[in-house]
Design a protein around this motif. Sequence first.
Motif, mmCIF file in Angstrom:
data_model
loop_
_atom_site.group_PDB
_atom_site.id
_atom_site.type_symbol
_atom_site.label_atom_id
_atom_site.label_comp_id
_atom_site.label_asym_id
_atom_site.label_seq_id
_atom_site.Cartn_x
_atom_site.Cartn_y
_atom_site.Cartn_z
ATOM 1 N N ARG A 107 0.833 -1.206 0.000
ATOM 2 C CA ARG A 107 0.000 0.000 0.000
ATOM 3 C C ARG A 107 0.869 1.258 0.000
ATOM 4 O O ARG A 107 0.634 2.198 -0.759
ATOM 5 C CB ARG A 107 -0.911 -0.016 1.227
ATOM 6 N N ASP A 108 1.874 1.266 0.856
ATOM 7 C CA ASP A 108 2.698 2.458 1.012
ATOM 8 C C ASP A 108 3.524 2.750 -0.231
ATOM 9 O O ASP A 108 3.710 3.912 -0.617
ATOM 10 C CB ASP A 108 3.631 2.294 2.222
ATOM 11 N N SER A 109 4.021 1.697 -0.878
ATOM 12 C CA SER A 109 4.861 1.883 -2.070
ATOM 13 C C SER A 109 4.044 2.136 -3.327
ATOM 14 O O SER A 109 4.573 2.613 -4.336
ATOM 15 C CB SER A 109 5.750 0.650 -2.284
ATOM 16 N N GLY A 110 2.756 1.781 -3.294
ATOM 17 C CA GLY A 110 1.921 1.914 -4.481
ATOM 18 C C GLY A 110 2.217 0.876 -5.543
ATOM 19 O O GLY A 110 1.953 1.091 -6.732
ATOM 20 N N ALA A 111 2.755 -0.274 -5.140
ATOM 21 C CA ALA A 111 3.126 -1.318 -6.104
ATOM 22 C C ALA A 111 1.919 -1.775 -6.919
ATOM 23 O O ALA A 111 0.834 -1.975 -6.383
ATOM 24 C CB ALA A 111 3.739 -2.509 -5.371
ATOM 25 N N LYS A 112 2.146 -1.955 -8.235
ATOM 26 C CA LYS A 112 1.075 -2.371 -9.133
ATOM 27 C C LYS A 112 1.163 -3.840 -9.530
ATOM 28 O O LYS A 112 0.237 -4.381 -10.137
ATOM 29 C CB LYS A 112 1.088 -1.495 -10.388
ATOM 30 N N LEU A 113 2.265 -4.494 -9.217
ATOM 31 C CA LEU A 113 2.456 -5.904 -9.550
ATOM 32 C C LEU A 113 3.297 -6.521 -8.455
ATOM 33 O O LEU A 113 4.233 -5.876 -7.949
ATOM 34 C CB LEU A 113 3.122 -6.031 -10.918
ATOM 35 N N LEU A 114 2.979 -7.737 -8.074
ATOM 36 C CA LEU A 114 3.715 -8.442 -7.025
ATOM 37 C C LEU A 114 4.368 -9.674 -7.617
ATOM 38 O O LEU A 114 3.702 -10.506 -8.237
ATOM 39 C CB LEU A 114 2.779 -8.851 -5.885
ATOM 40 N N VAL A 115 5.675 -9.801 -7.428
ATOM 41 C CA VAL A 115 6.420 -10.982 -7.859
ATOM 42 C C VAL A 115 6.789 -11.771 -6.606
ATOM 43 O O VAL A 115 7.365 -11.216 -5.659
ATOM 44 C CB VAL A 115 7.693 -10.590 -8.633
ATOM 45 N N THR A 116 6.466 -13.065 -6.605
ATOM 46 C CA THR A 116 6.737 -13.877 -5.427
ATOM 47 C C THR A 116 6.992 -15.320 -5.850
ATOM 48 O O THR A 116 7.232 -15.598 -7.036
ATOM 49 C CB THR A 116 5.569 -13.767 -4.418
ATOM 50 N N VAL A 117 6.971 -16.236 -4.895
ATOM 51 C CA VAL A 117 7.169 -17.661 -5.156
ATOM 52 C C VAL A 117 6.014 -18.429 -4.527
ATOM 53 O O VAL A 117 5.368 -17.947 -3.591
ATOM 54 C CB VAL A 117 8.512 -18.173 -4.589
ATOM 55 N N SER A 118 5.766 -19.634 -5.007
ATOM 56 C CA SER A 118 4.589 -20.383 -4.553
ATOM 57 C C SER A 118 4.586 -20.643 -3.042
ATOM 58 O O SER A 118 3.508 -20.604 -2.429
ATOM 59 C CB SER A 118 4.456 -21.687 -5.334
ATOM 60 N N PRO A 119 5.752 -20.908 -2.383
ATOM 61 C CA PRO A 119 5.679 -21.109 -0.928
ATOM 62 C C PRO A 119 5.214 -19.875 -0.155
ATOM 63 O O PRO A 119 4.817 -19.992 0.997
ATOM 64 C CB PRO A 119 7.128 -21.479 -0.561
ATOM 65 N N PHE A 120 5.266 -18.706 -0.800
ATOM 66 C CA PHE A 120 4.835 -17.478 -0.125
ATOM 67 C C PHE A 120 3.396 -17.097 -0.494
ATOM 68 O O PHE A 120 2.897 -16.062 -0.056
ATOM 69 C CB PHE A 120 5.750 -16.317 -0.520
#
Length: 528
Positions: free
Chosen positions: A111-124
Amino acid sequence: MIVRSPFDDIDVPDVGLPEFLFGDLGDAADRVAVIDGPSGQRMTFGELAHGVDRFAAALGERGLGRGDVIALFAPNTPYYPVVFHGALAAGVAVSTVNALYTPDELAFQLRDSGAKLLVTVSPFLDRARAALRSDGLAVTEVVLLDDARDEASTPMPENALADLLTTTAERPSVTVTGDDVAALPYSSGTTGRAKGVVLTHRNLVANLVQFQAVNASTGPDSRILAVLPFFHIYGMTVMMNHGIYVRATVVTMPRFDLADFLRTIAEHRVDRVYIAPPIAVALAKHPMVDQYDVDCIEMVFSGAAALDAELGHAVGKRLNCTVLQGYGMTELSPVSHAMPQDRPEMDLNSIGVALPNIECKLVDPETGEEGTRGELWVRGPNVMREYLNNPEATASTLDADGFLHTGDVATVTDEGVFYIVDRVKELIKYKGYQVPPAELEALLLTHDGIADAAVIGIKDAEGEEVPKAFVVRQQGADLSDDDVMSFVAERIAPHKKVRAVEFVDAIPKSASGKILRKDLRAREQAPA
C-alpha cells in the motif's frame, strides 16, 4: 570538521543501473553469472541480460513504466536479478520485501509503495494472497518465479515468470537516467515504523564503484556466496549487483542452513563469503565446519551489524582467510565505510575508512559541536534521495547540506579509521535485521491486558542484541511473559519477536511523554 575518504574521488557514470551493468557484456556473455546453490542450475551473463530484456518488455506490455513500482517478495534465486533489473530497465522501481513478512506487514508495504504488480514464489502464496485481500492496494497481478500454483481462490490473476519471458513484444523505449528511482527497500531508519527509502539509479551505481575501490581483488575469477537476502540492501548491492558489475559468479542460497552453506561453498569453490555476525559464530565454533573442504575461502566480509574483533579473528584463524568488516545503512545504498582488502592488518574492531566520494562529520548530539567523537553524519552520491512520502522523517535524517544523520556514535583516528562506539538511535539490530521498538510497542498496546509498554535492545547469552519488553499490566489482568511473547510472535515477522519480558509498575517517560529508554537501559545494567 569534515573527514574525507583517503581514496581519490571516482567518476560516477550518469546512467541507469541496467545500462551500467549490461550495456556492454564484452566477452562475459558466455561466462556463468549466477548459480542456484541447491540445484546447481546455471545462468550465463548473456542469458541474464536476455531475461532482463524480456521482463522489461513484459512490463511494458502491461503499461508499466517510469513512475510505477513493482514489489518483489521472494528468497534468493537466479531469477531475482532478472526481475529486479528487468523492472529497472523498463523505468519501473522495485520495492524489495522482507521474505519473513506477515500478511499485514506485506500489505502495508504494498500500500505504502503503491506497487502495481507483485512478484513472489509459490511457498509465499498463502501470505501474499492474504495480504492482497487488504483494502487500498494497487496490485493487479501476481507473477510467480516458479509455477507451483494450487487451486485456491485468488484475489487476482497469477502468472508464471517463464511465460512472461516468452513475450515477443519490444522492450519499452525508455531512457533511464541516474535521477530516476531504482529501488524502494524499507528501513526503519533511526527509529519508528518502516519507511520506503528512495534510492536512485545514481545512488546504486555510485555505491558499486565506491565499494569496488576497497574491494579491487574481487573480479571475474571470483565466486561470491549470496546467502544473505537480496531483499536487504546489503545482499542487493554487495552480493547481487556487485557480483554482476565485476563479472564474478554469484552462488545463491534461499536461506541459511549451516550444512547447506558449507556444502555449497565446498561444491562451488566459493572464495568470497559475505555474512552477518551470527554466521561468524557458527564458522568460528561449530564442529560441522571441519567436515567440509572450505579451504577455497579467501575472504569473509561481515556487515549488517557489529562484528566482535575476537570472533572475527577466530574465523580468520580457523578458515585461514582474511576477515574484513564494513558499515552502512539502507539509506546509504548501503556501504559508507569498509576495511580495504589490501589492509587486512587494520583493527577489526573498526569499520574501516570512508569510501571514495564520501565526506563525514562527527557531531556531538547534545551540543552540536564537531570533533573526533559524535554522531556519524555522511554525505556522498550514495545517500538516499528521501523517505517515500514522508517529508518529516526525511527532514529529521537528511539535513539541508546533504549529510545523512546515521544515529550511530563514532570516533575517528588521525589516519581516518572509524569506530562505532555507541548509538543515538533507538533501532535494535537483531542478527542484522532492523527491529524498531516503536512498532513493537504499538503492537503490545493493542493487547487488552497491557496498560503500557516499552521495548529496548539487550544482549542475550550469545552477545546478540534482542528485543526486551517492559510491560505494565492492566489492573486485574492475568498476564505472563509467555503470554506477551506469544501475542507478538503470532502477529509479526520472526526476527521482530520479543525475546524477554519484564513487568513493571510504570514506564519512565519525559514531561512530553517520550519513553526514557536510557533509564530502562540503566536498569538493565544495574547490579542485581
